[in-house]
Design a protein around this motif. Structure first.
Motif, PDB file in Angstrom:
ATOM      1  N   ALA A   1       0.620  -1.098  -0.005  1.00 48.94           N
ATOM      2  CA  ALA A   1       0.003  -0.042   0.063  1.00 48.94           C
ATOM      3  C   ALA A   1       0.886   1.315  -0.032  1.00 48.94           C
ATOM      4  O   ALA A   1       0.814   2.239  -0.781  1.00 48.94           O
ATOM      5  CB  ALA A   1      -0.880  -0.088   1.314  1.00 48.94           C
ATOM      6  N   VAL A   2       1.986   1.314   0.891  1.00 50.55           N
ATOM      7  CA  VAL A   2       3.089   2.349   0.955  1.00 50.55           C
ATOM      8  C   VAL A   2       3.637   2.520  -0.344  1.00 50.55           C
ATOM      9  O   VAL A   2       3.777   3.694  -0.919  1.00 50.55           O
ATOM     10  CB  VAL A   2       3.788   2.222   2.100  1.00 50.55           C
ATOM     11  CG1 VAL A   2       4.712   3.256   2.268  1.00 50.55           C
ATOM     12  CG2 VAL A   2       3.113   2.199   3.356  1.00 50.55           C
ATOM     13  N   VAL A   3       4.327   1.456  -0.974  1.00 52.51           N
ATOM     14  CA  VAL A   3       4.835   1.508  -2.148  1.00 52.51           C
ATOM     15  C   VAL A   3       3.903   2.042  -3.133  1.00 52.51           C
ATOM     16  O   VAL A   3       4.449   2.986  -4.097  1.00 52.51           O
ATOM     17  CB  VAL A   3       5.639   0.357  -2.613  1.00 52.51           C
ATOM     18  CG1 VAL A   3       5.990   0.213  -4.105  1.00 52.51           C
ATOM     19  CG2 VAL A   3       6.689  -0.095  -1.558  1.00 52.51           C
ATOM     20  N   ASP A   4       2.724   1.436  -3.383  1.00 54.57           N
ATOM     21  CA  ASP A   4       1.708   2.262  -4.532  1.00 54.57           C
ATOM     22  C   ASP A   4       1.485   3.519  -4.474  1.00 54.57           C
ATOM     23  O   ASP A   4       1.548   4.273  -5.455  1.00 54.57           O
ATOM     24  CB  ASP A   4       0.528   1.313  -4.222  1.00 54.57           C
ATOM     25  CG  ASP A   4       0.704  -0.164  -4.927  1.00 54.57           C
ATOM     26  OD1 ASP A   4       1.547  -0.559  -5.578  1.00 54.57           O
ATOM     27  OD2 ASP A   4      -0.358  -0.934  -4.551  1.00 54.57           O
ATOM     28  N   GLU A   5       1.517   3.988  -3.200  1.00 52.11           N
ATOM     29  CA  GLU A   5       1.067   5.619  -2.900  1.00 52.11           C
ATOM     30  C   GLU A   5       2.345   6.315  -3.546  1.00 52.11           C
ATOM     31  O   GLU A   5       2.277   7.346  -4.181  1.00 52.11           O
ATOM     32  CB  GLU A   5       0.836   5.869  -1.459  1.00 52.11           C
ATOM     33  CG  GLU A   5       0.366   7.368  -1.236  1.00 52.11           C
ATOM     34  CD  GLU A   5       0.232   7.599   0.223  1.00 52.11           C
ATOM     35  OE1 GLU A   5       0.165   8.647   0.651  1.00 52.11           O
ATOM     36  OE2 GLU A   5       0.069   6.281   1.056  1.00 52.11           O
ATOM     37  N   LEU A   6       3.605   5.716  -3.135  1.00 51.66           N
ATOM     38  CA  LEU A   6       4.857   6.512  -3.378  1.00 51.66           C
ATOM     39  C   LEU A   6       4.978   6.536  -4.969  1.00 51.66           C
ATOM     40  O   LEU A   6       5.452   7.543  -5.607  1.00 51.66           O
ATOM     41  CB  LEU A   6       6.039   6.019  -2.768  1.00 51.66           C
ATOM     42  CG  LEU A   6       6.166   6.091  -1.048  1.00 51.66           C
ATOM     43  CD1 LEU A   6       7.228   5.300  -0.465  1.00 51.66           C
ATOM     44  CD2 LEU A   6       6.008   7.576  -0.830  1.00 51.66           C
ATOM     45  N   VAL A   7       4.642   5.400  -5.417  1.00 53.14           N
ATOM     46  CA  VAL A   7       5.013   5.277  -7.070  1.00 53.14           C
ATOM     47  C   VAL A   7       3.863   6.200  -7.802  1.00 53.14           C
ATOM     48  O   VAL A   7       4.007   7.059  -8.798  1.00 53.14           O
ATOM     49  CB  VAL A   7       4.438   3.733  -7.415  1.00 53.14           C
ATOM     50  CG1 VAL A   7       4.501   3.748  -9.148  1.00 53.14           C
ATOM     51  CG2 VAL A   7       5.759   2.897  -7.122  1.00 53.14           C
TER      52      VAL A   7
END
Length: 362
Positions: A28-34
């Motif tokens: 979830a965090v990585v998807d947001e950063l991407v």
């Protein structure tokens, strides 16, 4: 973000393990950063796993960038540093000879920041500056920089007004210690002393992973330890350690005149061999100060930067022998390492102190 900024690309699994979070949270965090353009995911090309390759998460350097400045005595370096530590652009400026008006520095740096910033579609997120002097941590005031001839210079405020950015000013050796700790020769330890020599001698200490700064920001001025009352230091005090182990002391030891260039001194130091008798007296003063420093801070590693890095191979055996007589060293030992970042340590540290605040806001 801090993990991939300092450690480079990592798989989601590695991030989950390091941050002690479950994989769904990491996704979830990585998807947001991407989605925000701060990170990118690519297949892992290392070939370490059979079957479907893992995804690796990496920072996008140009998504966030800061300006790093090394305001040294003999040079001025201004760099645009992107997320992950990539140098995106850099200029080297020639400062006026000798002591110079800080307003001159501010104008030079302001012009350089404007020139570099024209290459990007967004302004810098912050500016970090390394200076050879005492910096008051509360307001970025350069309290005293003897080798620049500065007293009570509000450099942080001056540069903020010139650039329109948040500015963080730090002592060059403290920032060098930070840089070697997070990206250099001491990445694997949390208790580090960094010693560097150019005209003067500076030091920085990382204790339990935290930079030691003191009540006002003036701690760890190791070059100004009182050690021998024979010589007057440029700071005005009598007997500072740097009068016996700084650049001009090195030149005296190896028979070079005071007007010798830094390149001549480096060449001469590199030609010295272990046990070279011309360094006997010099090595005694260096070892004496080093034993005091190690006794005070109990580091696992001492990193030698600047001219000390060139000198270390010729004196390391003598330093080790002297440290063996130290009560503190006998308990756990200490390693002596040359700096990995060379003359760029202060510049790297200036970038990291700027990024520290930026990442807190991400």
């Amino acid at each position: 973000m801090r993990s991939i900024h300092l450690g480079g690309q990592r798989t989601r699994k590695d991030l989950a393990d390091r941050l002690e979070l479950n994989r769904s949270t990491i996704k979830a965090v990585v998807d947001e950063l991407v989605g925000d353009g701060l990170a990118i995911e690519n297949p892992d090309s290392s070939g370490g796993n059979a079957g479907r390759p893992s995804l690796v998460v990496a920072p996008v350097p140009s998504s966030v960038w800061v300006v790093a400045v090394d305001a040294a005595i003999d040079w001025l370096t201004v760099a645009a540093v992107g997320l992950g530590g990539s140098v995106l652009a850099e200029v080297r400026l020639e400062p006026p000879a000798g002591e110079f008006d800080p307003q001159v520095l501010v104008r030079l740096l302001g012009d350089a920041v404007t020139s570099i910033g024209a290459r990007f579609d967004r302004p810098p997120s912050a500016v970090g500056v390394a200076v050879p002097g005492l910096v008051r941590s509360s307001d970025n005031l350069v309290r005293s920089a003897p080798n620049l001839g500065w007293v009570d210079v509000p450099l942080g405020d001056m540069l903020a007004a010139e650039t329109g950015s948040d500015v963080f000013v730090g002592n060059e050796s403290n920032l060098g210690a930070l840089a070697e700790h997070v990206r250099g020769a001491a990445r694997d330890v949390d208790d580090v002393v960094y010693l560097m020599a150019d005209v003067g001698v500076g030091g920085g200490v990382i204790s339990s992973g935290v930079t030691v700064v003191g009540a006002g920001g003036y701690a760890v001025e190791l070059g100004h330890m009182g050690i021998n009352g024979r010589r007057r230091c440029r700071c005005g005090s009598l007997g500072c350690w740097e009068t016996e182990v700084g650049r001009f002391a090195m030149q005296r030891a190896v028979g070079l005149p005071e007007h010798a260039t830094i390149d001549e001194l480096c060449d001469r130091l590199q030609s010295c061999t272990p046990g070279d008798p011309v360094l006997d007296s010099y090595a005694e003063w260096l070892a004496l100060g080093l034993r005091n420093v190690v006794a005070m801070f109990d580091p696992r590693v001492v990193v030698f930067g600047g001219l000390f890095a060139d000198l270390l191979p010729a004196v390391q055996d003598r330093l080790v022998a002297s440290l063996a007589e130290s009560l503190v060293v006998r308990q756990f030992g200490v390693q002596l390492r040359p700096a990995a970042l060379g003359s760029r340590a202060s510049l790297v540290g200036a970038a990291e102190v700027a990024f520290a605040t930026v990442l807190d806001r991400v």
